[in-house]
Design a protein around this motif. Structure first.
Motif, short mmCIF file in Angstrom:
data_model
loop_
_atom_site.label_atom_id
_atom_site.label_comp_id
_atom_site.label_asym_id
_atom_site.label_seq_id
_atom_site.Cartn_x
_atom_site.Cartn_y
_atom_site.Cartn_z
N SER A 70 13.58 7.10 -4.44
CA SER A 70 14.64 7.28 -5.43
C SER A 70 13.99 7.26 -6.80
CB SER A 70 15.67 6.17 -5.30
OG SER A 70 15.04 4.92 -5.49
N ARG B 204 9.24 6.71 -9.15
CA ARG B 204 9.68 6.80 -7.78
C ARG B 204 9.34 5.48 -7.08
NH1 ARG B 204 10.11 11.04 -3.84
NH2 ARG B 204 9.80 12.55 -5.48
N THR B 205 10.35 4.88 -6.47
CA THR B 205 10.12 3.65 -5.71
C THR B 205 10.25 3.96 -4.23
OG1 THR B 205 10.99 2.27 -7.48
CG2 THR B 205 10.92 1.30 -5.28
N THR B 206 9.21 3.67 -3.49
CA THR B 206 9.22 3.91 -2.05
C THR B 206 9.08 2.59 -1.33
OG1 THR B 206 8.12 6.00 -2.45
CG2 THR B 206 8.14 5.20 -0.19
N VAL B 207 9.96 2.35 -0.37
CA VAL B 207 9.82 1.14 0.43
C VAL B 207 9.50 1.56 1.85
CG1 VAL B 207 12.33 1.00 0.76
CG2 VAL B 207 10.93 -1.00 1.18
N ARG B 208 8.53 0.89 2.42
CA ARG B 208 8.16 1.23 3.80
C ARG B 208 7.64 -0.02 4.50
NH1 ARG B 208 3.10 4.61 1.57
NH2 ARG B 208 1.59 2.94 1.50
N GLU B 209 7.60 0.06 5.82
CA GLU B 209 7.04 -1.04 6.58
C GLU B 209 5.53 -0.90 6.66
OE1 GLU B 209 9.53 -2.78 9.96
OE2 GLU B 209 9.84 -0.62 10.07
N HIS B 210 4.89 -2.06 6.81
CA HIS B 210 3.44 -2.07 6.99
C HIS B 210 3.08 -1.28 8.25
CE1 HIS B 210 -0.64 -3.65 7.07
NE2 HIS B 210 -0.47 -3.90 8.35
N LEU C 188 14.39 2.34 4.97
CA LEU C 188 13.56 2.08 6.14
C LEU C 188 14.29 2.54 7.39
CD1 LEU C 188 12.32 -1.56 5.48
CD2 LEU C 188 11.02 0.54 5.20
#
Lengths: 360, 330
Positions: free
Chosen positions: B5, B11-17, B276
């Motif tokens: 977003s 841009r902020t990206t969230v993800r799992e390890h 996620l």
């Protein structure tokens, strides 16, 4: 895109009084634990720290098995702690081993002995159910003692809860506002893309800044020429409620690298009050004593300002309640920290009264 | 999942390890059960986890399977999973058995935990078949916490039941029930003494989970039972087919439409908002989102009845909305 305005629906409220107990906390640096008795408070409990004659760090409940008097005001007799009020002697395992007024020691008289792990120049103590300590890890922080690192640091008791502090460490937006002259100049410009990586128990944030001049203090220590631009990579790590670490790595035009490690070790003293041990490790100008003095002074000032700001946040939370919050997309790391701590608090139970101390 | 977003150009990206791990050992420990010990190729520490946690093994781009961690959480060097070769699977377990030999590399995502062990003075653990895997670290944790606990472990036969040797050290806390010798787990007796100080943890095949759910529903406290499903419950699509609804992402300031043929997750991703997601079947719990408004039509296998009724969270990969508008805190 407008920010979100709503009462936070996720995780714990930052003013929550609950404290995460299933965690190793760095109660003191190794150098301050010796043959003098050291009393500290952690998780609303009094803790006594000392070292046995063979150098092993010991943590006991800092309250005599006999009456409400801190053992830390007594003295050491070999490895036995003598209460300064009644003379009861306590061995490193907490057992009461001597009572001046009678030959027999009351059966079962003891104070709680807390599991201790000494690593990276820190004395880590487990305040939860003792048997659970071996199932949890002590964070690895090799830059605190390793070769090739120059380390400075300090310690302060802060009138702010542990969660207020972690949310501050997770907040990538505020450093340039709190301490503009220390912050890398890159922080003042366009915020770079932010990547937040989560696991069940940890949060990592990463961002890479385009080349820019170093802040003055760092430029002189790494020997940067005027006009040299350095690319900066920042990574922040929520390792546990006890530790937040930041990596700031810069790369010069000639490919030379200089690394900074900021370690913030948080121990909840009680709800709304924390002890923070902070360390700044650098892999440049390592042997330069005056550089160490300069870095220490700069960051003493910086952390002083940060902690004062956090005390202001806590005071407002205490006075006016949590209130509505605006969350922006960059807050995802702080919100994830809240969720992790909420899950820890939901899963824990208080230590049994019998383990806190068995009073006769 | 990599879409971000954008706020003021950031841009902020969230993800799992996620990372590639190497199979240090692959050992057959029971009929059709292989235990993989995985390590980082550079010897780096692996992320901490707690009992009940699982990881994704990313076997191919669209073959992702969840496996519970069944080793020791204090071990920072290795993680351990146990995989049953299941004849009716879509090939995931067969691929693990056939290809993940010692020295092989596998992409691993997580850990995450939707089956956490809540502290309690007393537990009843019920494991069916390979469902023993999340229970193993749980009983070690219960033992370390000096809790009072019992494990009832059922399987087709002794030879099919993994970890029997590791369980012997717990003595009479563990009751083994091989079906060919003793029949099915006797849930009426096992769960016959409902107590306010006891939590029930169960993992196993769907018929066992359903039977335990039914048995607990009558006289156990609502919050006592904790289950984990690794296969989706049968989806409850409405008789008249799916309908479309409006989707409001409050934080992003977006109003979107979810058509009948797309999931909420897909619509969020296509709008460029980072969320996620993992299993896309409503079983892993990764894509849970906070619901601000709207009547959720829950289709997942993660949330309990009371969590569904609270209507404050949903799995956006499968669940939909039965009112005209759904508002998420996103």
């Amino acid at each position: 895109m407008p920010p979100l305005t709503s009462p936070s629906a996720r995780g714990t409220n930052p003013s929550s009084a609950a404290l995460p107990i299933d965690c190793w906390y760095a109660l003191a640096d190794s150098a301050s634990v010796g043959r003098d008795l050291l009393g500290v408070r952690a998780l609303d409990r009094p803790v006594l720290l000392y070292r046995t004659t063979d150098g092993r760090a010991v943590a006991l409940e800092d309250r005599c098995a006999h009456r409400a008097y801190p053992l830390s005001l007594g003295r050491l007799d070999g490895d036995v702690v003598r209460c300064g009020l009644c003379g009861f002697g306590h061995a490193p395992d907490g057992a009461c081993v001597a009572v001046p007024s009678q030959p027999q020691v009351p059966l079962g008289a003891r104070v709680a002995a807390l599991p201790v792990a000494e690593r990276d120049g820190l004395v880590w103590v487990w305040l939860g159910e003792p048997g659970r300590s071996v199932r949890h890890r002590v964070p690895e922080l090799p830059w605190l003692t390793g070769d090739g690192w120059g380390v400075v640091g300090g310690q302060r008791e802060v009138d702010a809860g542990y969660l207020v502090l972690h949310e501050n460490f997770a907040d990538v937006t505020q450093v340039p506002f709190v301490a503009p002259e220390i912050a890398p100049s890159v922080l003042g410009g366009q915020a770079p893309d932010l990547t937040v990586e989560v696991t069940e128990t940890t949060v990592t944030l990463r961002r890479t800044f385009p080349p820019a001049p170093l802040p003055g203090w760092q430029a002189s220590l790494v020997g940067a020429a005027a006009g040299d631009d350095y690319a900066t990579a920042h990574a922040g790590f929520f390792l546990s409620p006890a530790a937040w670490v930041d990596h700031w790595d810069v790369t010069g035009p000639d490919g030379s690298r200089a690394r900074l490690r900021f370690t913030q070790l948080v121990t909840p003293v009680e709800a709304g009050r924390s002890r923070v041990l902070w360390r700044v490790s650098r892999d440049f100008a390592v042997g330069d004593a005056s550089a160490g003095t300069r870095v220490a002074g700069l960051f003493e000032e910086y952390y002083g300002r940060v902690f004062t700001a956090m005390e202001t946040v806590q005071a407002i939370l205490d006075r006016d309640g949590p209130g509505p919050e605006v969350n922006v997309s960059a807050d995802v790391a702080a919100l994830r920290v809240r969720e992790i701590i909420a899950a820890m608090l939901a899963g824990q139970r208080p230590v049994r009264a019998a383990q806190r101390a068995a009073h006769p | 999942m990599s879409e971000g977003s954008t706020i003021s150009g950031t841009r902020t990206t969230v993800r799992e390890h996620e990372g590639d791990l190497v199979v240090e050992s692959a050992e057959v420990v029971a009929e059709d059960v292989v235990v993989l010990t995985l390590v980082d190729p550079d010897g780096d520490s692996l992320p901490p986890w707690t009992p009940g946690a699982h990881v994704d093994l990313i076997l191919t781009e669209d073959l992702i399977r969840q496996y519970s961690l069944c080793g020791d959480p204090s071990d920072s060097r290795t993680i351990r999973v146990a995989v049953l070769r299941s004849p009716d699977s879509r090939g995931g377990s067969a691929l693990v058995h056939d290809r993940l030999r010692t020295g092989a590399t596998v992409r691993v995502r997580g850990p995450r935990n939707h089956f956490p062990l809540i502290a309690s003075p007393r537990y009843i653990f019920i494991g069916g078949g390979i469902g023993i895997t999340p229970i193993l670290p749980m009983i070690a944790e219960a033992e370390a916490s000096r809790a009072d606990w019992q494990l009832y472990y059922g399987g087709r036969s002794r030879a099919s039941m993994a970890f029997l040797d590791e369980l012997t050290r717990y003595g009479d806390r563990v009751t083994l029930v091989p079906q060919d010798e003793l029949g099915l787990l006797d849930l009426t007796t096992i769960l016959g003494d409902p107590r306010a100080d006891t939590l029930v943890y169960c993992c196993g095949p769907e018929p066992l989970l359903a039977a335990v759910e039914e048995r607990c529903a009558t006289d156990w406290p609502v919050a006592a039972l904790h289950l984990e499903r690794f296969a989706a419950k049968v989806s409850q699509a409405p008789a008249g087919g799916e309908r479309s609804f409006e989707l409001v992402l409050a934080g992003s300031g977006l109003t979107l439409t979810v058509p009948p043929d797309k999931s909420v997750f897909q619509v969020i991703e296509e709008a460029g908002v980072s969320v996620l997601g993992s299993c896309h079947e409503g079983i892993c719990g990764t894509c849970e989102q906070v619901v601000l408004d709207g009547e959720v039509d829950h289709r997942d296998s993660v949330l309990s009845e009371s969590e569904r009724a609270a209507n404050d969270a949903m799995m956006v990969c499968v669940s939909r909305c039965s009112s005209d508008r759904l508002t998420l805190d996103l």
